[in-house]
Design a protein around this motif. Structure first.
Motif, PDB file in Angstrom:
ATOM      1  N   VAL A 161       0.866  -1.186   0.000  1.00  0.00           N
ATOM      2  CA  VAL A 161       0.000   0.000   0.000  1.00  0.00           C
ATOM      3  C   VAL A 161       0.905   1.239   0.000  1.00  0.00           C
ATOM      4  O   VAL A 161       1.823   1.328   0.817  1.00  0.00           O
ATOM      5  N   PRO A 162       0.674   2.164  -0.941  1.00  0.00           N
ATOM      6  CA  PRO A 162       1.560   3.331  -1.034  1.00  0.00           C
ATOM      7  C   PRO A 162       1.730   4.043   0.305  1.00  0.00           C
ATOM      8  O   PRO A 162       0.755   4.291   0.997  1.00  0.00           O
ATOM      9  N   GLY A 163       2.986   4.318   0.645  1.00  0.00           N
ATOM     10  CA  GLY A 163       3.290   5.035   1.884  1.00  0.00           C
ATOM     11  C   GLY A 163       3.647   4.142   3.051  1.00  0.00           C
ATOM     12  O   GLY A 163       4.241   4.601   4.022  1.00  0.00           O
ATOM     13  N   VAL A 164       3.304   2.854   2.971  1.00  0.00           N
ATOM     14  CA  VAL A 164       3.555   1.964   4.117  1.00  0.00           C
ATOM     15  C   VAL A 164       5.058   1.720   4.293  1.00  0.00           C
ATOM     16  O   VAL A 164       5.579   1.777   5.406  1.00  0.00           O
ATOM     17  N   LEU A 165       5.753   1.469   3.217  1.00  0.00           N
ATOM     18  CA  LEU A 165       7.219   1.363   3.308  1.00  0.00           C
ATOM     19  C   LEU A 165       7.780   2.760   3.144  1.00  0.00           C
ATOM     20  O   LEU A 165       7.389   3.478   2.239  1.00  0.00           O
ATOM     21  N   SER A 166       8.727   3.116   4.028  1.00  0.00           N
ATOM     22  CA  SER A 166       9.221   4.489   3.952  1.00  0.00           C
ATOM     23  C   SER A 166      10.004   4.717   2.657  1.00  0.00           C
ATOM     24  O   SER A 166       9.981   5.785   2.089  1.00  0.00           O
ATOM     25  N   ASN A 167      10.664   3.673   2.176  1.00  0.00           N
ATOM     26  CA  ASN A 167      11.428   3.801   0.935  1.00  0.00           C
ATOM     27  C   ASN A 167      10.716   3.022  -0.175  1.00  0.00           C
ATOM     28  O   ASN A 167      10.791   1.816  -0.235  1.00  0.00           O
ATOM     29  N   GLU A 168      10.031   3.743  -1.077  1.00  0.00           N
ATOM     30  CA  GLU A 168       9.231   3.079  -2.118  1.00  0.00           C
ATOM     31  C   GLU A 168      10.077   2.158  -2.993  1.00  0.00           C
ATOM     32  O   GLU A 168       9.610   1.147  -3.475  1.00  0.00           O
ATOM     33  N   ALA A 169      11.350   2.527  -3.174  1.00  0.00           N
ATOM     34  CA  ALA A 169      12.207   1.721  -4.046  1.00  0.00           C
ATOM     35  C   ALA A 169      12.396   0.324  -3.477  1.00  0.00           C
ATOM     36  O   ALA A 169      12.579  -0.640  -4.207  1.00  0.00           O
ATOM     37  N   SER A 170      12.317   0.203  -2.147  1.00  0.00           N
ATOM     38  CA  SER A 170      12.622  -1.104  -1.577  1.00  0.00           C
ATOM     39  C   SER A 170      11.590  -2.160  -1.948  1.00  0.00           C
ATOM     40  O   SER A 170      11.856  -3.345  -1.871  1.00  0.00           O
ATOM     41  N   ALA A 171      10.391  -1.751  -2.362  1.00  0.00           N
ATOM     42  CA  ALA A 171       9.411  -2.753  -2.798  1.00  0.00           C
ATOM     43  C   ALA A 171       9.628  -3.144  -4.255  1.00  0.00           C
ATOM     44  O   ALA A 171       9.148  -4.175  -4.695  1.00  0.00           O
ATOM     45  N   SER A 172      10.338  -2.334  -5.028  1.00  0.00           N
ATOM     46  CA  SER A 172      10.467  -2.660  -6.445  1.00  0.00           C
ATOM     47  C   SER A 172      11.763  -3.398  -6.763  1.00  0.00           C
ATOM     48  O   SER A 172      11.976  -3.852  -7.868  1.00  0.00           O
ATOM     49  N   GLU A 173      12.682  -3.523  -5.800  1.00  0.00           N
ATOM     50  CA  GLU A 173      13.951  -4.202  -6.076  1.00  0.00           C
ATOM     51  C   GLU A 173      14.103  -5.458  -5.254  1.00  0.00           C
ATOM     52  O   GLU A 173      15.205  -5.937  -5.039  1.00  0.00           O
ATOM     53  N   GLU A 174      12.991  -5.993  -4.750  1.00  0.00           N
ATOM     54  CA  GLU A 174      13.126  -7.092  -3.820  1.00  0.00           C
ATOM     55  C   GLU A 174      12.868  -8.436  -4.504  1.00  0.00           C
ATOM     56  O   GLU A 174      12.566  -8.496  -5.680  1.00  0.00           O
ATOM     57  N   SER A 175      12.963  -9.487  -3.703  1.00  0.00           N
ATOM     58  CA  SER A 175      12.706 -10.822  -4.240  1.00  0.00           C
ATOM     59  C   SER A 175      11.301 -10.891  -4.838  1.00  0.00           C
ATOM     60  O   SER A 175      10.376 -10.257  -4.346  1.00  0.00           O
ATOM     61  N   HIS A 176      11.202 -11.686  -5.897  1.00  0.00           N
ATOM     62  CA  HIS A 176       9.949 -11.950  -6.606  1.00  0.00           C
ATOM     63  C   HIS A 176       9.526 -10.833  -7.543  1.00  0.00           C
ATOM     64  O   HIS A 176       8.520 -10.946  -8.220  1.00  0.00           O
ATOM     65  N   GLU A 177      10.327  -9.749  -7.621  1.00  0.00           N
ATOM     66  CA  GLU A 177      10.067  -8.766  -8.658  1.00  0.00           C
ATOM     67  C   GLU A 177      10.638  -9.326  -9.954  1.00  0.00           C
ATOM     68  O   GLU A 177      11.787  -9.764  -9.975  1.00  0.00           O
ATOM     69  N   GLY A 178       9.852  -9.333 -11.013  1.00  0.00           N
ATOM     70  CA  GLY A 178      10.326  -9.877 -12.285  1.00  0.00           C
ATOM     71  C   GLY A 178      10.679 -11.348 -12.187  1.00  0.00           C
ATOM     72  O   GLY A 178      11.508 -11.852 -12.938  1.00  0.00           O
ATOM     73  N   HIS A 179      10.084 -12.052 -11.246  1.00  0.00           N
ATOM     74  CA  HIS A 179      10.284 -13.496 -11.038  1.00  0.00           C
ATOM     75  C   HIS A 179      11.733 -13.856 -10.729  1.00  0.00           C
ATOM     76  O   HIS A 179      12.199 -14.940 -11.043  1.00  0.00           O
ATOM     77  N   LEU A 180      12.459 -12.916 -10.131  1.00  0.00           N
ATOM     78  CA  LEU A 180      13.837 -13.202  -9.686  1.00  0.00           C
ATOM     79  C   LEU A 180      13.949 -12.953  -8.186  1.00  0.00           C
ATOM     80  O   LEU A 180      13.206 -12.143  -7.632  1.00  0.00           O
ATOM     81  N   LEU A 181      14.893 -13.649  -7.542  1.00  0.00           N
ATOM     82  CA  LEU A 181      15.165 -13.401  -6.133  1.00  0.00           C
ATOM     83  C   LEU A 181      16.115 -12.201  -6.010  1.00  0.00           C
ATOM     84  O   LEU A 181      16.825 -11.860  -6.961  1.00  0.00           O
ATOM     85  N   GLU A 182      16.120 -11.606  -4.842  1.00  0.00           N
ATOM     86  CA  GLU A 182      16.947 -10.416  -4.642  1.00  0.00           C
ATOM     87  C   GLU A 182      18.435 -10.779  -4.596  1.00  0.00           C
ATOM     88  O   GLU A 182      18.804 -11.875  -4.155  1.00  0.00           O
ATOM     89  N   TYR A 183      19.263  -9.839  -5.044  1.00  0.00           N
ATOM     90  CA  TYR A 183      20.726  -9.983  -4.971  1.00  0.00           C
ATOM     91  C   TYR A 183      21.179  -9.880  -3.512  1.00  0.00           C
ATOM     92  O   TYR A 183      20.459  -9.318  -2.678  1.00  0.00           O
ATOM     93  N   PRO A 184      22.402 -10.367  -3.183  1.00  0.00           N
ATOM     94  CA  PRO A 184      22.886 -10.230  -1.810  1.00  0.00           C
ATOM     95  C   PRO A 184      23.216  -8.775  -1.475  1.00  0.00           C
ATOM     96  O   PRO A 184      23.601  -8.012  -2.362  1.00  0.00           O
ATOM     97  N   GLN A 185      23.049  -8.417  -0.212  1.00  0.00           N
ATOM     98  CA  GLN A 185      23.283  -7.039   0.237  1.00  0.00           C
ATOM     99  C   GLN A 185      24.332  -7.041   1.346  1.00  0.00           C
ATOM    100  O   GLN A 185      24.442  -8.013   2.106  1.00  0.00           O
ATOM    101  N   TYR A 186      25.049  -5.944   1.470  1.00  0.00           N
ATOM    102  CA  TYR A 186      26.111  -5.812   2.481  1.00  0.00           C
ATOM    103  C   TYR A 186      26.066  -4.428   3.103  1.00  0.00           C
ATOM    104  O   TYR A 186      25.742  -3.462   2.424  1.00  0.00           O
ATOM    105  N   SER A 187      26.426  -4.380   4.396  1.00  0.00           N
ATOM    106  CA  SER A 187      26.528  -3.075   5.073  1.00  0.00           C
ATOM    107  C   SER A 187      27.874  -3.008   5.794  1.00  0.00           C
ATOM    108  O   SER A 187      28.674  -3.928   5.697  1.00  0.00           O
ATOM    109  N   ARG A 188      28.147  -1.927   6.524  1.00  0.00           N
ATOM    110  CA  ARG A 188      29.437  -1.783   7.195  1.00  0.00           C
ATOM    111  C   ARG A 188      29.659  -2.847   8.279  1.00  0.00           C
ATOM    112  O   ARG A 188      28.677  -3.281   8.895  1.00  0.00           O
TER     113      ARG A 188
END
Ligand code: ADE
Length: 243
Positions: free
Chosen positions: A156-183
């Motif tokens: 639902v628009p606005g529920v995730l603070s970062n809208e981009a995070s819903a479009s780059e996640e697993s199951h978008e385009g029938h692919l799983l998400e890439y690995p992520q790294y932080s400090r």
């Protein structure tokens, strides 16, 4: 998005809206939850809502009358075409595309079964969608309803603070998400992939796309059929499906 949940265990459902993103979404008025206790609608003086199945067999069934009267009370405030979802291991299996479809609705009604199920006559009367959350059997529909509502609410628009995070996640385009790294850059001698430190956006995008293809080929090759892959990506996937 308004969720209405018919259940014998309202607290099981409500607790899922008391934390984190769901809590904030309720406070912001982006989603709302109404639980209705089916037991409040029984005409039985002992509060009974279940009975033995005709024809014999294990367990008890939820009776049609309390479920139907509960639905009538909920339906009074609803638009005529509001979808009524019955959670059941016999339903069609839930997935991200269905979550998106449901997120486009204004309101949804959920019916949570217990015991060995619900009298088929009331299901035939009120249910528009029968949904399973996977090929296993739970003790009731509440946890399944929470799973579906969580997946829908975050779209639902606005529920995730970062809208981009819903479009780059697993199951978008029938692919799983890439690995992520932080400090930090190095942890237990493990280095963050060099490309992610490069600041080169195009190279990062390419690397992530490759990693998505590889992860999907390794973990969920069944998804790849529906994914839109280039010839090069198909070759890459093949290498990883086999090992
Ligand atoms: N109720 C019991 N098992 C279930 C499942 N797998 N999915 C949805 N509802 C259920």
């Amino acid at each position: 998005m308004k969720f209405h949940v018919m259940t014998l265990f309202p607290e099981m459902v409500e607790q899922a809206f008391h934390n984190s993103i769901m809590k904030r979404a309720v406070e912001q008025g982006l989603i709302s939850l109404e639980t209705v206790n089916i037991r409040d609608y029984t005409l039985d003086k002992h509060g009974k809502v279940d009975d033995y199945p005709y024809g014999g067999g294990a367990g008890m069934l939820m009776q049609a009358q309390p479920v139907y009267d509960c639905y009538q009370a909920v339906a009074r405030g609803l638009k005529e075409k509001t979808r009524v979802i019955y959670l059941s291991p016999k339903g069609r299996v839930f997935h991200q595309e269905l979550a998106k479809e449901l997120a486009a609705e204004e309101e949804l009604v959920f019916l949570c079964g217990h015991y060995e199920g619900v009298d088929q006559r009331v299901l035939d009367e009120i249910v528009t969608d029968e949904i399973s959350i996977g090929d296993y059997v739970l003790t009731g529909g509440e946890i399944a309803a929470v799973v579906v509502m969580d997946a829908v609410a975050r779209l639902v628009p606005g529920v995730l603070s970062n809208e981009a995070s819903a479009s780059e996640e697993s199951h978008e385009g029938h692919l799983l998400e890439y690995p992520q790294y932080s400090r930090p850059e190095v942890w237990r001698d493990k280095q963050v992939p060099e490309v992610l430190l490069s600041g080169h956006h195009e190279n990062i995008r390419k690397w992530r796309r490759e990693q998505s293809v590889i992860a999907t080929a390794r973990q969920r090759p069944d998804l790849l059929e529906a994914a839109d892959l280039s010839e090069e990506e198909k070759k890459l996937a093949k290498q990883y499906i086999l090992c």
